[in-house]
Write an enzyme that holds these catalytic residues in place. Structure first.
Site, PDB file in Angstrom:
ATOM      1  CE  LYS A   1     -73.862 -82.810-104.814  1.00 29.86           C
ATOM      2  NZ  LYS A   1     -75.259 -82.682-105.249  1.00 29.86           N
TER       3      LYS A   1
ATOM      4  CE1 TYR B   1     -70.954 -82.123-107.042  1.00 30.38           C
ATOM      5  CE2 TYR B   1     -69.774 -83.988-106.098  1.00 30.38           C
ATOM      6  CZ  TYR B   1     -70.666 -83.526-106.784  1.00 30.38           C
ATOM      7  OH  TYR B   1     -71.536 -84.332-107.339  1.00 30.38           O
TER       8      TYR B   1
HETATM    9  P1  NAP Z   1     -75.746 -83.159-115.243  1.00 29.91           P
HETATM   10  O1  NAP Z   1     -75.852 -84.219-116.185  1.00 29.91           O
HETATM   11  O2  NAP Z   1     -74.597 -82.305-115.432  1.00 29.91           O
HETATM   12  O3  NAP Z   1     -77.263 -82.382-115.215  1.00 29.91           O
HETATM   13  C1  NAP Z   1     -77.168 -81.281-114.052  1.00 29.91           C
HETATM   14  C2  NAP Z   1     -78.509 -80.780-114.242  1.00 29.91           C
HETATM   15  O4  NAP Z   1     -78.756 -79.755-113.202  1.00 29.91           O
HETATM   16  C3  NAP Z   1     -79.269 -80.231-115.561  1.00 29.91           C
HETATM   17  O5  NAP Z   1     -80.436 -80.690-115.706  1.00 29.91           O
HETATM   18  C4  NAP Z   1     -78.993 -78.662-115.538  1.00 29.91           C
HETATM   19  O6  NAP Z   1     -79.796 -77.931-116.248  1.00 29.91           O
HETATM   20  C5  NAP Z   1     -79.367 -78.599-114.002  1.00 29.91           C
HETATM   21  N1  NAP Z   1     -78.925 -77.333-113.361  1.00 29.91           N
HETATM   22  C6  NAP Z   1     -77.748 -76.720-113.541  1.00 29.91           C
HETATM   23  N2  NAP Z   1     -77.683 -75.547-112.946  1.00 29.91           N
HETATM   24  C7  NAP Z   1     -78.812 -75.371-112.393  1.00 29.91           C
HETATM   25  C8  NAP Z   1     -79.458 -74.139-111.769  1.00 29.91           C
HETATM   26  N3  NAP Z   1     -78.848 -73.230-111.268  1.00 29.91           N
HETATM   27  N4  NAP Z   1     -80.773 -74.437-111.445  1.00 29.91           N
HETATM   28  C9  NAP Z   1     -81.504 -75.493-111.729  1.00 29.91           C
HETATM   29  N5  NAP Z   1     -81.098 -76.627-112.480  1.00 29.91           N
HETATM   30  C10 NAP Z   1     -79.549 -76.391-112.749  1.00 29.91           C
HETATM   31  O7  NAP Z   1     -75.620 -83.841-113.663  1.00 29.91           O
HETATM   32  P2  NAP Z   1     -75.919 -84.981-113.080  1.00 29.91           P
HETATM   33  O8  NAP Z   1     -74.582 -85.847-113.557  1.00 29.91           O
HETATM   34  O9  NAP Z   1     -77.135 -85.644-113.566  1.00 29.91           O
HETATM   35  O10 NAP Z   1     -75.992 -84.679-111.674  1.00 29.91           O
HETATM   36  C11 NAP Z   1     -77.224 -84.594-110.893  1.00 29.91           C
HETATM   37  C12 NAP Z   1     -77.082 -84.521-109.543  1.00 29.91           C
HETATM   38  O11 NAP Z   1     -76.299 -85.709-108.919  1.00 29.91           O
HETATM   39  C13 NAP Z   1     -76.013 -83.507-108.881  1.00 29.91           C
HETATM   40  O12 NAP Z   1     -76.714 -82.791-107.874  1.00 29.91           O
HETATM   41  C14 NAP Z   1     -74.819 -84.198-108.829  1.00 29.91           C
HETATM   42  O13 NAP Z   1     -73.932 -83.257-108.176  1.00 29.91           O
HETATM   43  C15 NAP Z   1     -75.136 -85.295-108.251  1.00 29.91           C
HETATM   44  N6  NAP Z   1     -74.105 -86.290-108.410  1.00 29.91           N
HETATM   45  C16 NAP Z   1     -73.767 -86.859-109.730  1.00 29.91           C
HETATM   46  C17 NAP Z   1     -72.713 -87.772-109.777  1.00 29.91           C
HETATM   47  C18 NAP Z   1     -72.470 -88.157-111.265  1.00 29.91           C
HETATM   48  O14 NAP Z   1     -71.411 -89.061-111.162  1.00 29.91           O
HETATM   49  N7  NAP Z   1     -72.937 -87.720-112.101  1.00 29.91           N
HETATM   50  C19 NAP Z   1     -72.243 -88.561-108.574  1.00 29.91           C
HETATM   51  C20 NAP Z   1     -72.585 -87.824-107.337  1.00 29.91           C
HETATM   52  C21 NAP Z   1     -73.586 -87.057-107.172  1.00 29.91           C
HETATM   53  P3  NAP Z   1     -79.444 -77.219-117.624  1.00 29.91           P
HETATM   54  O15 NAP Z   1     -79.445 -78.649-118.612  1.00 29.91           O
HETATM   55  O16 NAP Z   1     -80.371 -76.214-117.776  1.00 29.91           O
HETATM   56  O17 NAP Z   1     -78.110 -76.641-117.403  1.00 29.91           O
END
Ligand code: NAP
Length: 247
Positions: free
Chosen positions: A160, A156
């Site tokens: 990133k 990851y």
């Molecule tokens: P999340 O709640 O797990 O949601 C992930 C989203 O990505 C869902 O809408 C999922 O769709 C979609 N997804 C997964 N695989 C996919 C694919 N192959 N093609 C298209 N869409 C896909 O994640 P989140 O926490 O909101 O994270 C969003 C972004 O922020 C990510 O890039 C993550 O790495 C980054 N981020 C998150 C955090 C954190 O603390 N949460 C911190 C730093 C960075 P489905 O619902 O259809 O599976």
């Protein structure tokens, strides 16, 4: 400058979490929104309904953004429905956390394929449209893990960190055509992705002593998509992390 009501945004991974909040925040500015998702059609439909309830113009499109043909179809269907692409938020992401010595090649590859290659595929396809329009905003979601590393996240954090290098390079390549490219690095945000983590341990490293909310990341993304407020910003990384990383 294209009027907000004429602008079109694609948010990848917008069925849940940060992407969902971003789709709702962008729609609230009047922009037409494509809610991309991979599997959760019910959740994506709920986002559509919520935006429509507030008078927004929105569609949901299923596409695995780690696959070239599905990205091409996402772009085609967006153009068929809305006719242009002004804002691309590369948000879709997954984790497959485990320590290096236990990490299987599949764990590595799946995370690189979506979190890094997916950003490349979507940016390449959407930027072709933006180049013709001579304007556009690309906003890539990276992570503090890409800046500082995180045990258990070699895959990851590599992806990133790659997104940051990619964003800076593409920002330089596309600037002359009026397209900006920036990255947003969230810390720990309350979503499905962080549900299973041990909060007590993590909170020690967050000066603001709480997880962020998806809407707090969406606020930064919306700002970066705004004209003219963010028009002179490109190639930058913005941390939304409660003070975890202070450069
Ligand atoms: P999340 O709640 O797990 O949601 C992930 C989203 O990505 C869902 O809408 C999922 O769709 C979609 N997804 C997964 N695989 C996919 C694919 N192959 N093609 C298209 N869409 C896909 O994640 P989140 O926490 O909101 O994270 C969003 C972004 O922020 C990510 O890039 C993550 O790495 C980054 N981020 C998150 C955090 C954190 O603390 N949460 C911190 C730093 C960075 P489905 O619902 O259809 O599976």
């Amino acid at each position: 400058m294209t009027a907000l009501s004429e602008q079109v945004a694609i948010v990848t991974g917008a069925s849940r979490g940060i992407g969902r909040a971003t789709a709702i925040a962008l729609a609230a500015t009047g922009v037409k929104v494509v809610v991309n998702y991979a599997q959760s059609s019910g959740a994506a439909e709920e986002v559509v309904q919520e935006i429509e309830k507030s008078g927004g113009n929105v569609i949901a499109l299923k596409a695995d953004v780690s696959k070239t043909e599905e990205v091409d179809s996402l772009i085609d269907q967006t153009l068929k429905t809305f006719g242009r692409i002004d804002i691309l938020v590369n948000n879709a992401g997954i984790t497959r956390d485990t320590l290096l010595l236990r990490m299987k090649l599949e764990d590595w590859q799946a995370v690189i394929d979506l979190n890094l290659t997916g950003v490349f595929l979507c940016t390449k396809a959407a930027s072709k449209v933006m180049l013709k329009q001579k304007s556009g905003r690309v906003i890539n979601i990276t992570s503090v893990a890409g800046l500082m590393g995180n045990p258990g996240q070699a895959n990851y954090s590599a992806a990133k960190a790659g997104v940051i290098g990619f964003s800076k390079t593409v920002a330089k390549e596309l600037a002359v055509r009026g397209i900006t490219v920036n990255a947003v690095a969230p810390g720990f945000i309350a979503t499905d992705m962080t549900n299973d983590l041990k909060a007590d341990e993590i909170l020690k490293y967050i000066p603001l002593a709480r997880y962020g909310q998806p809407e707090e990341v969406a606020g930064m993304i919306r700002f970066l998509a705004t004209d003219p407020a963010a028009a002179y910003i490109t190639g930058q990384v913005f941390n939304v992390d409660g003070g975890m990383v202070m450069a």
